[in-house]
Structures are given as C-alpha cells and as structure tokens.
Design an enzyme around this catalytic site. Structure first.
Site, short mmCIF file in Angstrom:
data_model
loop_
_atom_site.label_atom_id
_atom_site.label_comp_id
_atom_site.label_asym_id
_atom_site.label_seq_id
_atom_site.Cartn_x
_atom_site.Cartn_y
_atom_site.Cartn_z
N GLY A 1 0.88 -1.24 -0.11
CA GLY A 1 -0.10 0.09 -0.07
C GLY A 1 0.91 1.21 0.09
O GLY A 1 2.06 1.23 0.05
N CYS B 1 5.07 -6.07 1.88
CA CYS B 1 5.25 -4.70 1.82
C CYS B 1 4.45 -4.10 3.02
O CYS B 1 4.73 -4.27 4.12
CB CYS B 1 5.12 -3.95 0.82
SG CYS B 1 5.82 -2.53 0.60
N TYR B 2 3.66 -3.26 2.54
CA TYR B 2 2.62 -2.52 3.66
C TYR B 2 2.06 -3.56 4.74
O TYR B 2 1.89 -3.40 5.84
CB TYR B 2 1.66 -1.80 3.10
CG TYR B 2 1.10 -1.09 4.06
CD1 TYR B 2 1.26 0.20 4.62
CD2 TYR B 2 -0.48 -1.43 4.40
CE1 TYR B 2 0.47 0.86 5.61
CE2 TYR B 2 -1.25 -0.79 5.52
CZ TYR B 2 -0.61 0.60 5.93
OH TYR B 2 -1.46 1.15 6.59
N HIS C 1 7.99 -7.01 -2.51
CA HIS C 1 7.01 -7.63 -3.54
C HIS C 1 7.05 -8.94 -4.24
O HIS C 1 7.88 -8.78 -5.48
CB HIS C 1 6.53 -6.18 -4.46
CG HIS C 1 6.17 -5.22 -3.74
ND1 HIS C 1 4.85 -4.98 -3.64
CD2 HIS C 1 6.64 -4.07 -3.31
CE1 HIS C 1 4.61 -3.97 -2.95
NE2 HIS C 1 5.74 -3.06 -2.96
N GLU D 1 5.23 -10.47 -5.92
CA GLU D 1 4.46 -10.66 -6.96
C GLU D 1 4.94 -10.02 -8.30
O GLU D 1 4.39 -10.24 -9.44
CB GLU D 1 3.12 -10.11 -6.83
CG GLU D 1 2.83 -8.43 -6.67
CD GLU D 1 3.43 -7.92 -5.17
OE1 GLU D 1 3.97 -8.65 -4.48
OE2 GLU D 1 3.01 -6.70 -5.20
N GLY E 1 -14.80 -9.58 -30.16
CA GLY E 1 -14.00 -9.72 -29.23
C GLY E 1 -13.82 -10.88 -28.41
O GLY E 1 -14.74 -11.87 -28.40
N VAL E 2 -12.84 -10.96 -27.62
CA VAL E 2 -12.46 -12.28 -27.01
C VAL E 2 -13.45 -12.38 -25.78
O VAL E 2 -14.18 -13.37 -25.74
CB VAL E 2 -11.21 -12.16 -26.18
CG1 VAL E 2 -10.88 -13.49 -25.56
CG2 VAL E 2 -10.14 -11.66 -26.90
N ASP E 3 -13.92 -11.30 -25.04
CA ASP E 3 -14.71 -11.45 -23.89
C ASP E 3 -16.28 -12.01 -24.07
O ASP E 3 -16.52 -12.87 -23.49
CB ASP E 3 -15.05 -10.17 -22.89
CG ASP E 3 -13.64 -9.58 -22.71
OD1 ASP E 3 -12.57 -10.44 -22.82
OD2 ASP E 3 -13.34 -8.55 -22.56
N ALA F 1 -17.22 -13.42 -27.02
CA ALA F 1 -17.11 -14.83 -27.51
C ALA F 1 -17.19 -15.83 -26.45
O ALA F 1 -17.74 -16.61 -26.45
CB ALA F 1 -15.99 -14.75 -28.43
N LYS G 1 -8.19 -11.31 -17.98
CA LYS G 1 -8.08 -11.43 -19.28
C LYS G 1 -7.29 -12.91 -19.82
O LYS G 1 -7.89 -13.61 -20.49
CB LYS G 1 -7.45 -10.40 -20.06
CG LYS G 1 -7.49 -10.28 -21.46
CD LYS G 1 -8.88 -9.60 -21.93
CE LYS G 1 -9.11 -9.35 -23.36
NZ LYS G 1 -10.44 -8.48 -23.53
#
Ligand code: XMP
Length: 528
Positions: free
Chosen positions: A65, A92-93, A180, A182, A236-238, A240, A383
């Site tokens: 954060g 981290c935070y 971090h 990630e 588009g992908v979404d 479909a 996505k």
C-alpha cells in the site's frame, strides 16, 4: 414482467483473499495466486475482519500500500485476523501492518529502498525460502522498515539496510516479506508465494480453467433454468467466451446477436458468422447494418461525434434484434449475457452480479421497458484466464488471441469522414500489417497495433513513371499492460520494411507508410 429469476449463486471454490491496501499490486497478487492454481479474490481493507472470515478463506494475503503504517488515516487491521487460525502472508505494507499489530517494531530509520535490491536469506530451508538461493534479487518499495520481529517469529531474511526483511511463524502460520514477491523483478517471488500457499497454508494447487468451465456451466444452468438468454457478440474475446460458456450450459436457449456495422477489420465478421458458430453450435442472428451506419456517419469527421453516432445506432439495431427474438415462440427471454471481467468488478467496487438491465423500446406491441437479468460468467476472471477458458472451449485461435479493438472499429481509425471506399482501403492495409506481424511472430510482443488512414492528408509520391498524390497510413504498434499507459513498440526494421513495401504496392491510393513513435501519455493509443 414476472418476478426476477434467482441471482447467480456464489462459487463454492476454496478461496484465498487478497486484502487490498490501496496500491496497484492487489490485482497482480491475485493473478499470481491463480497462476499457482489456487483461486483468489480481492477484498478492500475496509471490509470487517468478521466478514472476511465468514468467506472461510483458506488463506489471506495482505497487499502492499502507499502509506506509512504511522501516517494519519493509514489503513489498519483488526488483530483478530491474526488470531483466527487462518494462514496469513503480509507483503510490503501488509508485512509492516502485521509487524506492528503483533508487537514488532517498524520505524523510519532512513533505510529507504526502491527497486531491485539484494536480499540475504538467513534461514535456508524455511517455509518460504526453501530451495531458493541465499542471495537473491527482490523488488522493494518502502520508507519505514521493520527492525524487530514480533515475538514468536523467526527472522528469515535481511538486506544491507533492513534487519528484518522477512519473518515466519510456522506455529501460527503467519508469514511476511518486506518486498513485493508478486512482481517479476523479484527473481524467486513466485516460488516464495507458492511456498506460502502449498507449504504454509497447505493448499493443494487444483484450480484450473477446466474447473472454471464445469463450475460456470452448472451455475449458468441453475441461474437461467428453462428461460431464454440473449448475448451480443462484438467479435472480441470476452463476449465470444461468455457466449460459448452459456451455449455450453443452455444450448439452444441462447441466441447470439451480431451487429455488422461495416467497421470491422478484414475477415472478422466471417470469423463470428462462420468460425464461432462452427466451434460452438450457437444460434446466431446477424444483422447487416453497414448501410445504416455509413449513412449515419456520412460527412462526420469529428471523433466524438463518430463515437456517439456509432453507439446510438448500435443500441437501436441491437434492441430491434432483441425485440425480434422476444417475439419468437419459446420460453420467456429473461437474461442478457455480458462478458464483464474481474478487473471491472474490482474497479467498480465489487457487487454481486445481480444487476438488472433495462431495455427501452419505442416499437409498438411490447412492454415499454423490458428487464433482463445479467448472466456474467467471466466476472471472476482476468483476461489471460478468459483466453484460456476460450481455448478450453475450442474457440478459434484468431478469436481467443485477438488483440484489443475499439467498439467503434475502423470508424475511429480514419482521420476524416468515413466512407465505404476508405474503409475498404484501410481494411486492406490493416490486414497486411496484421499478416506480417503474425508472420514475424510478434503478436505476443505487442499489445495492439492500430493502423490509421489519414484520409484528410495527401502527399506527393512517385510510383512507376508517374507522380502520385495519395494518403499516408500510420502504423501505431504499442506495448502496454492495461492500455492506461503505453510505449511504442520497437519493431524490427525488416518487419516494418515489409509492411511498408506491401502496403504501398498493394493498396491503391496509399503512397506513404509512417511509424508513430509516441508513448502514452502524451499520445493516446488510437488517433481519434
Ligand atoms: P486510447 O486511444 O484512449 O485507447 O489510448 C485505450 C484503449 O481503449 C481502446 N479504445 C476504445 N475502445 N471504444 C472502445 O471500446 C472506444 O471508443 C475506444 N477508444 C479507444 C483502444 O483501442 C485502446 O485499447
């Protein structure tokens, strides 16, 4: 309209909660957890601990954060979170808040670290660090630092300036790192995160997109029952993938609608009409509205005006199609399928996916307002996971891997007014650019590559023996994480040369190809 059907039920999957302390990292953490094949969701740090625990999380991760734990108004955390027996990992935070809440010391000793930092693991074989080197590179971003771990914790790593850069308490299943894990610059970050999940929290890595498909199919069946649903396909992908999932669940109770506005790229309408239908068996209603859109756009060159016109016409055409479906014989049409993704859900503050959508009709014979309930089978997915689900469902590669493309299509890639001739010309140039980028294996390196026709510009050229006075085409390849910021892609000269030669040779009226070398900001990705 009869009473609204039941809302989409919640998933039953084991969940790891990522508590968002307001940095931009929470979504990335959630994605990394899922890459470790463990399902995760983001919750705000303002959520009461009792509510978090009521979700029966298998583990909780506290994100980074922007604040100092001592800053006025800095987010805090109730101690009960650490006493519930649920494994917790602070980053981290999240690490600092864990330290201060449990009686450790965090202070501003001037030991600021930003960016890549060498970390020394002092306890090889610890739960978090087993199998990773003693010296490793991590990504830091902090002012305050932890100088003493809480009682019962073992310090397992440090840096040159921070004595406590990681601590672990196996008995209580509480873990933390100052850095971090990630971000990809933390070399062993994913391994450390997986160690927490598998070794610390004892979670089995079982979450896969196959599970997602099975789970969503069951949920959609439960939600829709024997009613009917409509899904708008955009190419588009979404949309479909959402449609393919719903189709798998309810078959012919679903009707898909595709509005062909004539502003698509070469081959894309056919992809929807033929390949999507072949792959899914979905019932598809195609509305050929090219003329209507072109008539409405005639003489319009202002980009915002174009967007408004395209949006307005789209809604009108789509609603007319809905109405026709409503008039067909069959069970009540009560659902509208939408390809809403998890980042949209997080950014709009969560919610349960039960919102209704109203359709307003001015065509006689039917109710004024028709209320649909939303089916949003991708609400939990990022996505890249949507693409994996699409693959799993056997959708064509061209649809699943399609790069972002704006709703108003090529209408906003012609600088000047939009005509059929200009669209055809741009479609050819765009197809050549796409073909060559694919042939060079660059599709995964670029975020998207708008190809823009400067229809209002002409320049002098020479071709064969004659002077030409044609239009320029702009190539706008960009790399980006989320389209909010972007950089221009450094494409190989040979690829650019091929695209340029082919476009000027093969597309009539184009005598120049130029490359846009502007980042965003200050330039936007699209030209209009
Ligand atoms: P800009 O040009 O704002 O684009 O940097 C950011 C992202 O949004 C897409 N874009 C649109 N998408 N309707 C859409 O659905 C629009 O009107 C629109 N304008 C831009 C653009 O392609 C990029 O991915």
């Amino acid at each position: 309209m009869p009473a609204a059907p039941p809302a989409a039920p919640d998933t039953t999957t084991d969940v790891v909660l990522v508590v968002d302390f307001g940095a931009q990292y929470a979504q990335l953490i959630a994605r990394r957890v899922r890459e470790a094949r463990v399902y995760s969701e983001i919750v705000p740090s303002t959520m009461p601990v009792a509510e978090m625990l009521a979700r029966n999380p298998r583990a909780i991760i506290l994100s980074g954060g922007p604040s100092s734990v001592y800053a006025e108004g800095a987010p805090s955390l109730d101690r009960s979170l650490f006493e519930a027996g649920v494994p917790v990992f602070g980053m981290c935070y999240g690490f600092q808040i864990m330290a201060t809440t449990l009686g450790g010391t965090v202070d501003d000793n001037g030991a600021r670290e930003y960016g890549r930092t060498p970390l020394t693991v002092s306890k090889a074989g610890s739960t978090l660090f087993e199998g990773t080197p003693t010296e490793q590179s991590v990504w830091m971003s902090h002012g305050d630092a932890c100088s003493a771990a809480p009682e019962g914790f073992t310090v397992t790593a440090s840096t040159d300036v921070v004595p406590v850069a990681a601590f672990e308490n196996d008995e209580k299943k509480l873990y933390g790192v100052q850095y971090h894990p990630e971000v990809m610059h933390s070399t062993y970050g994913q391994q450390v995160l997986e160690h927490f999940l598998y070794r610390g929290a004892g979670i089995e890595p079982t979450w896969t997109t196959t599970n997602v498909v099975e789970e969503q199919v069951a949920l959609i069946r439960e939600q829709v029952g024997d009613k009917r649903a409509i899904c708008g396909l955009s190419g588009g992908v979404d949309s479909a993938v959402a449609a393919a999932l719903v189709q798998k669940a309810i078959g012919s109770q679903l009707t898909c609608v595709y509005v062909d506005h004539g502003l698509m790229r070469k081959g894309e309408t056919e992809q929807v009409e033929k390949d999507f239908v072949a792959a899914t068996g979905a019932k598809l209603k195609v509305v050929d509205a090219e003329k209507r859109f072109l008539d409405a756009l005639a003489g319009v060159s202002d980009p915002e005006q174009k967007r408004k016109i395209i949006g307005r016409e789209f809604i009108r055409v789509f609603e007319q199609a809905q109405l026709e479906i409503l008039q067909e014989d069959g069970p009540e049409v009560a659902f509208l399928v939408q390809g809403t993704l998890y980042p949209d859900v997080v950014e709009s503050g969560g919610g349960t996916g039960t919102a209704n959508i109203k359709s307003h009709h001015n065509v006689g014979g039917l109710p004024e307002d028709i209320e649909f309930q939303l089916v949003e089978p991708l609400r939990q997915l990022f996505k890249d996971e949507v693409r994996m689900v699409g693959q799993e469902l056997g959708l064509p590669e061209e649809i699943v891997q399609r790069q972002p493309f704006p709703g108003p299509g090529l209408g906003i890639r012609i600088v000047g007014d939009v005509t059929k001739e200009r669209l055809d010309l741009l479609r050819e140039a765009d197809a050549i650019a796409r073909e060559e980028l694919t042939a060079a294996g660059l599709d995964r390196d670029i975020w998207q590559c708008p190809v823009v026709l400067l229809a209002d510009v002409r320049s002098v050229g020479v071709q064969g023996d004659g002077r030409t006075y044609g239009h320029p085409i702009v190539l706008r390849p960009v790399s980006s994480e989320d389209a909010m910021t972007a950089d221009w892609s450094r494409l190989p000269y040979e690829t650019l040369a091929k695209i340029s030669t082919r476009i000027t040779n093969e597309v009539a009226d184009v005598n120049r190809v130029v490359l846009d070398v502007t980042s965003k900001p200050p330039g936007t990705i699209e030209w209009e």
